[in-house]
Scaffold this motif. Sequence first.
Motif, PDB file in Angstrom:
ATOM      1  N   THR A 142       0.835  -1.211   0.000  1.00 43.99           N
ATOM      2  CA  THR A 142       0.000   0.000   0.000  1.00 43.99           C
ATOM      3  C   THR A 142       0.861   1.250   0.000  1.00 43.99           C
ATOM      4  OG1 THR A 142      -1.759  -1.164   1.196  1.00 43.99           O
ATOM      5  CG2 THR A 142      -1.809   1.244   1.238  1.00 43.99           C
ATOM      6  N   GLU A 143       1.885   1.255   0.830  1.00 45.57           N
ATOM      7  CA  GLU A 143       2.781   2.413   0.898  1.00 45.57           C
ATOM      8  C   GLU A 143       3.479   2.644  -0.437  1.00 45.57           C
ATOM      9  OE1 GLU A 143       6.782   3.754   3.388  1.00 45.57           O
ATOM     10  OE2 GLU A 143       5.405   2.279   4.243  1.00 45.57           O
ATOM     11  N   VAL A 201       0.971   4.183  -2.973  1.00 43.69           N
ATOM     12  CA  VAL A 201       0.727   5.604  -2.709  1.00 43.69           C
ATOM     13  C   VAL A 201       1.868   6.448  -3.258  1.00 43.69           C
ATOM     14  CG1 VAL A 201       0.592   7.341  -0.879  1.00 43.69           C
ATOM     15  CG2 VAL A 201      -0.780   5.268  -0.714  1.00 43.69           C
ATOM     16  N   GLU A 202       3.106   6.006  -2.983  1.00 44.84           N
ATOM     17  CA  GLU A 202       4.264   6.775  -3.433  1.00 44.84           C
ATOM     18  C   GLU A 202       4.402   6.755  -4.949  1.00 44.84           C
ATOM     19  OE1 GLU A 202       9.132   6.904  -2.810  1.00 44.84           O
ATOM     20  OE2 GLU A 202       7.895   5.527  -1.632  1.00 44.84           O
ATOM     21  N   VAL A 259      -0.608   9.612  -5.131  1.00 42.38           N
ATOM     22  CA  VAL A 259      -1.973   9.885  -4.687  1.00 42.38           C
ATOM     23  C   VAL A 259      -2.005   9.934  -3.161  1.00 42.38           C
ATOM     24  CG1 VAL A 259      -3.008   8.849  -6.735  1.00 42.38           C
ATOM     25  CG2 VAL A 259      -2.523   7.406  -4.731  1.00 42.38           C
ATOM     26  N   PRO A 260      -3.064  10.523  -2.586  1.00 44.61           N
ATOM     27  CA  PRO A 260      -3.097  10.646  -1.127  1.00 44.61           C
ATOM     28  C   PRO A 260      -3.377   9.341  -0.395  1.00 44.61           C
ATOM     29  CG  PRO A 260      -5.102  11.553  -2.082  1.00 44.61           C
ATOM     30  CD  PRO A 260      -4.170  11.250  -3.228  1.00 44.61           C
ATOM     31  N   ASP A 261      -4.097   8.425  -1.028  1.00 45.81           N
ATOM     32  CA  ASP A 261      -4.408   7.174  -0.330  1.00 45.81           C
ATOM     33  C   ASP A 261      -4.731   6.068  -1.328  1.00 45.81           C
ATOM     34  OD1 ASP A 261      -7.573   7.015  -0.552  1.00 45.81           O
ATOM     35  OD2 ASP A 261      -7.054   9.083  -0.085  1.00 45.81           O
ATOM     36  N   VAL A 262      -4.478   4.834  -0.875  1.00 52.25           N
ATOM     37  CA  VAL A 262      -4.783   3.619  -1.636  1.00 52.25           C
ATOM     38  C   VAL A 262      -5.367   2.595  -0.668  1.00 52.25           C
ATOM     39  CG1 VAL A 262      -3.783   1.648  -2.850  1.00 52.25           C
ATOM     40  CG2 VAL A 262      -3.045   3.948  -3.441  1.00 52.25           C
ATOM     41  N   ARG A 263      -6.382   1.895  -1.099  1.00 54.76           N
ATOM     42  CA  ARG A 263      -6.977   0.838  -0.281  1.00 54.76           C
ATOM     43  C   ARG A 263      -7.010  -0.453  -1.091  1.00 54.76           C
ATOM     44  NH1 ARG A 263     -13.226   0.518   1.849  1.00 54.76           N
ATOM     45  NH2 ARG A 263     -12.999  -1.346   3.147  1.00 54.76           N
ATOM     46  N   VAL A 280      -8.003   3.730  -5.616  1.00 55.90           N
ATOM     47  CA  VAL A 280      -7.004   4.792  -5.688  1.00 55.90           C
ATOM     48  C   VAL A 280      -7.697   6.143  -5.508  1.00 55.90           C
ATOM     49  CG1 VAL A 280      -5.261   5.921  -7.138  1.00 55.90           C
ATOM     50  CG2 VAL A 280      -5.547   3.425  -7.222  1.00 55.90           C
TER      51      VAL A 280
END
Length: 364
Positions: free
Chosen positions: A60-61, A64-65, A69-73, A85
């Motif tokens: 996940t980290e 995101v990088e 983007v601000p967040d990923v699930r 995303v």
Amino acid sequence: MSKRLQNRLRLQARVIEELFRRHGLAVHVDGGVVGSHVTSYRLREQDEFGWERLPLPELTEDLVESLGVPDVRIRREFGQAEVEVGHGPSTGAGLLDLLEQVSLSPLVGLLGTASGRPLLLNLASAETAHMLVVGGPGAGKSGLLRSLAVSLALHSRQAQLQMVCFLPPGGERGGGSPLRTLAYLPHLMTSLVTDMDDIREVLAFLVAEIDYRRQAGVRLPHIVVLFDDVSCLYDARSEELASSLLRLLNEGGPAGIHLLATSGPPATARQKRLLQADWPVRVVGRLAPELAAEIGMPDAGRLAGQGGFLVHSQGAELRFQAAALDDFDLQLCLDELQQSRRPAKKANGAPFSRNGDEVVFAAR
């Protein structure tokens, strides 16, 4: 579906598949849904037993990088895996959207929007031949310069316009400047100039080019000099570097050489002299209120950053929002440029000089 959205989905899907593979599970993005706040990518697993071995926090980290983007699930329910995303907040009108609203001539670039209308910069005019962008961290200085450079490249042939990009090692962003991605522009005369010795030699070449062009009576191709965090030249305590820069600023315009530079807040007397030089266009981003008042632009102390700027030129001041250009849209622009233009000759970072009518690159 627009070409921009198709490109974004294609590139994000490629990143998702590659990062899953690196973490030990082969997947294929098999469609999805674009929502107002998130895009959901549906995954088809090629190893039904590999999911349990996935290091989900690390994956996940990395997503995101890599996606910016601000967040990923990441989730898996009833045997179906998905990656959501987040879109993140909007930072202003997109460069590509704005370019659809205007027809740009060569040497005219797009800065952003002012009162809802595109704001342009015409380098061919003596009144707007050079520009300095000043602001604190997070103001969006480098992003503004990147969008402007791409807009110039999209509407100017290499015979009309070429570029040199300086990214000094002591710059505010270090090796993380958004201008690094300009290395793939076909308009670059040489690779990114990042070494102080190379910076010194390339600046000397540009100064000599002014004299050559004046004597030969030529201005083409125009050369746009992009300099991220030019204030570090003054930190280098080199009068030679400062003198070369001022010659470009004072004499480059009539020779078709244009300086577009960024600078952090001036902290020393030498850096403040840079601000006081005769820049035809000054753009100021977020600054501490006391410094904004000191340079005579108090409204800059009330800017929120993230691409909000004040531009001062020809006695007028105007607030604008810089055009946004994310990495996905940049890739679309680079693909278009590489397909339609023959790449410029690269020099692998080596300095160059003039031999008669030819530019000669020194091998190292």
